[in-house]
Design an enzyme around this catalytic site. Sequence first.
Site, PDB file in Angstrom:
ATOM      1  N   GLU A 435      41.575  41.945  40.187  1.00 37.01           N
ATOM      2  CA  GLU A 435      40.314  42.998  41.715  1.00 37.01           C
ATOM      3  C   GLU A 435      41.815  43.474  42.235  1.00 37.01           C
ATOM      4  OE1 GLU A 435      39.177  39.116  43.238  1.00 37.01           O
ATOM      5  OE2 GLU A 435      37.463  38.696  41.558  1.00 37.01           O
ATOM      6  N   GLU A 511      35.597  37.331  35.091  1.00 35.82           N
ATOM      7  CA  GLU A 511      36.365  36.196  36.036  1.00 35.82           C
ATOM      8  C   GLU A 511      34.621  35.256  36.242  1.00 35.82           C
ATOM      9  OE1 GLU A 511      39.558  35.958  38.447  1.00 35.82           O
ATOM     10  OE2 GLU A 511      37.902  35.272  39.807  1.00 35.82           O
TER      11      GLU A 511
HETATM   12  C1  GAL Z   1      38.497  35.990  42.619  1.00 35.05           C
HETATM   13  C2  GAL Z   1      39.504  35.799  42.371  1.00 35.05           C
HETATM   14  C3  GAL Z   1      40.075  34.633  42.066  1.00 35.05           C
HETATM   15  C4  GAL Z   1      39.598  33.660  42.480  1.00 35.05           C
HETATM   16  C5  GAL Z   1      37.501  33.472  43.154  1.00 35.05           C
HETATM   17  C6  GAL Z   1      37.727  31.968  43.320  1.00 35.05           C
HETATM   18  O1  GAL Z   1      37.942  36.410  42.774  1.00 35.05           O
HETATM   19  O2  GAL Z   1      39.832  37.044  41.459  1.00 35.05           O
HETATM   20  O3  GAL Z   1      41.649  34.897  42.263  1.00 35.05           O
HETATM   21  O4  GAL Z   1      40.157  33.678  43.769  1.00 35.05           O
HETATM   22  O5  GAL Z   1      38.125  34.345  43.081  1.00 35.05           O
HETATM   23  O6  GAL Z   1      36.334  32.547  43.402  1.00 35.05           O
END
Ligand code: GAL
Length: 842
Positions: A435, A511
């Site tokens: 990100e 993710e």
């Molecule tokens: C994502 C991020 C992670 C964590 C997650 C929580 O956007 O990459 O590190 O913060 O959100 O939902």
Amino acid sequence: MSILRTHRNMNLPSFMLCCILAFVTSHVVASTQYQATKLGEKQSFNNDWLFSKGKQVGAEQANFDDSNWQRVTLPHDWAIEGPFDEKYNARNGGLPFHGDGWYRKTFTVAEADKGKVVSVTFDGAMYDAHVYINGHFLGRRPFGYLSVNYDLTPHLNFGNTKNVIAVSLAPKDLSTRWYPGAGLYRHTWLEINDPVHVAKWGTYVTTPEVTPERATIALETKINNQGDQTNASLQTQIVRADGSVVLKKSIDLGKLATGTKTVNQSFTLEDPILWDTDNPYQYKVLTKVIRNGKVVDKHTTPLGVRHIEFKADDGFWLNWRRVQINGVCLHHDNGPIGTIANRRAIQRKLEIMQSMGVNSIRTSHNPPSPELVELADEMGILLQVEAFDVWKIQKQSVHNGYQVFYDEWHERDLRDMIIQHRNNPSVIMWSIGNEIMEQAQKDGWKEARHLMEIAHDEDPSRFTAAGFNNIGGAIKNKLAHETDIQGFNYKPLNYEQVHKDHPDWILLGSETSSITSTRGIYHFPIDKYKVHDSRHVTSYDIIGPPWAYPPEIEFEYLAKTPAVMGEYMWTGFDYLGEPTPYGGKDHSGDGYWNADWPVRSSSFGAVDLVGFPKDRYFLYQSQWTSKPMVHVLPHWNWPNMVGKEIPVMAYTNAEEVELFVNGTSMGRKVKGVDKAELPVNFIRWDTLGQKNWKSGYRLRWDVKYQPGEIKVVAYTDGKVVAEEIVKTAGLPAKVELIADRTEIDADGQDLSYITVLVKDKDGNICPTADNHIRFFVEGAGEIAAVGNGNSSTIAPFKADYRRAFNGKAMLIVKSKHGVAGKINVRAYSDQLSNEPIVISAK
Ligand code: GAL
């Protein structure tokens, strides 16, 4: 008797005497003696360190007075013992990790080793390490997640004259989005080498061609000569797991000049045994360096022969079959013991993940410890190894993040990460970032291209990914065009369109989900809320931040788009810090997330901070495993709900489930057909604009609560394949201890994780019990830490007591270095009976 307990029971004068004694013993730290051992062996350099927090003027000098410093054994995380305090950022776990800290160690190296090359490797030093030997500056490394090797030789004393190695560290506030740990939190090693030796991380082995019949092995070896010109040769063997040699070759290097020489060799291996997830077979490469007819170095490189392929239209293929990535993201902390890179703690974490059905791990968002990668090799787990959470542009309020060091250090850091892990068969891909803010920058693609060039330069054999949350931005500015693999964070709805628009892209759910829950907590009615007064999150697996969505939405969209290779769910385990949905906002004024103190750790895990599965663990298990299972929620102790409706849910990998309440059938439901309505709007995910999400991955009944029992029976092909019963528990009557291992190594590092259960007289776990429990550990072990998975408490991890949280707690016992024998463990809680257990240290 543990020291902590002694303190609490002591009167003041004896307590002071004890402190004086402790002070006196820290005075007599003997210097450790080292000498060359077996060729190619790295020696542990973990013992007899001294530690002090705060600034220390002159502490790099050999004669600095460190007599009142604390004696520690590495790996050491100086912040994990706390205390938790609201003055620290809950986003980083509410622990005192930032500020200066120093480590010093006095040692001698045998006179006989004069003329050899002596170096020290720190597998991780959090953060901004400056390293000195006998007052001489050896080097600096800001990034805390990599191994760094320092050559001590030019400034080293041999014989009886002592050496002092000193390390200063300076982790900063507002420097990460999670708990980073602090100190020399990974292992430290000493190597004593002949001047002619295989360079550190000096081999690179690949298998450019693999078929079931044969594999080509390409090996690059860098030989260092730190002495004068000499005759040298190289002998290389490919060795099977049973130690037998399958192939060997020798090369005469002739007159080897001072400096580094690179040697390339190739081998053809017939009928290779492949490394695979269910049979992680490993060969190894044994390199012998011969100088003037004598073997002067032996070096081992791991070798796993496997065929990997990423197909734009059909995901990831391992050894010619499609393997869905059923992955989780994991942060590096190990719960109550902090970031300490303890091999057993990491192994247990991976075992729990495998039992959930996980076959892959993304080391979010930084390079892992060598132990994690070695264990993944041994256990058949596929890895995505990630480098950075930020490039040049600051993320949120993380003012002192890696961006501060990026320009000067990114290239060395990325190269080192790859060099250190590129021989490990478990590593299937790299990630250059998560990100990163450059997704929204006009020129963002340039930085991506630059990093990709570095990755390809160090490892042309693997693909490299990045995780995009702003896919519109990353596609528009062409950053996403630069990576080999396009990873999308939280965008299952876009998979199909992106695949249509870019049919040659290799897509990954880098993710996913980000649902939160607290083990054993259920709130009625099931509803979406931002935060709950309890400072816990319901375990109906529906609550998360605005970008989150229940696991099954990802399952559904992955099933629709097989081009996407699978997912890395956020996260396998709870981790310290990032207490979402509690705590604050990314852009809060001071960057602190303390609005809901004491919530100080995450709820994203399918498993809690100490390793107890939450309900979500079973939802993933129902999707990722095939051994028949069924799980039912919630628990069945609701004295205030008698006669009222309670949603009951079942997670199963069978075809149908029947629910019985106190023996009466509530009907069978067919998975995928009788969809479970989740009365929650996942605004960003519901394409059909429906108010509620209907899940084909769980089954739901709404039943009137009466104490007794609920039972779920799972059927496939009409036959019973699994069942689970949950009974209404009576009052707590006993505390029970169950050790995961009753035999551990007496090496001062090995651990036994002891589950502590509060049960009623009939043996049912009391699902809301919070009894205070005192631990007594005697003999050849000691308490390493305690915990219970409650993310909303500031009770210390280093203690001889813990409250149960929803009926459970965890006691972690550690062996003592070189002390074999019995470890007697007892848990005491007022009014409850208890049975001691015995663990042996061998
Ligand atoms: C994502 C991020 C992670 C964590 C997650 C929580 O956007 O990459 O590190 O913060 O959100 O939902």
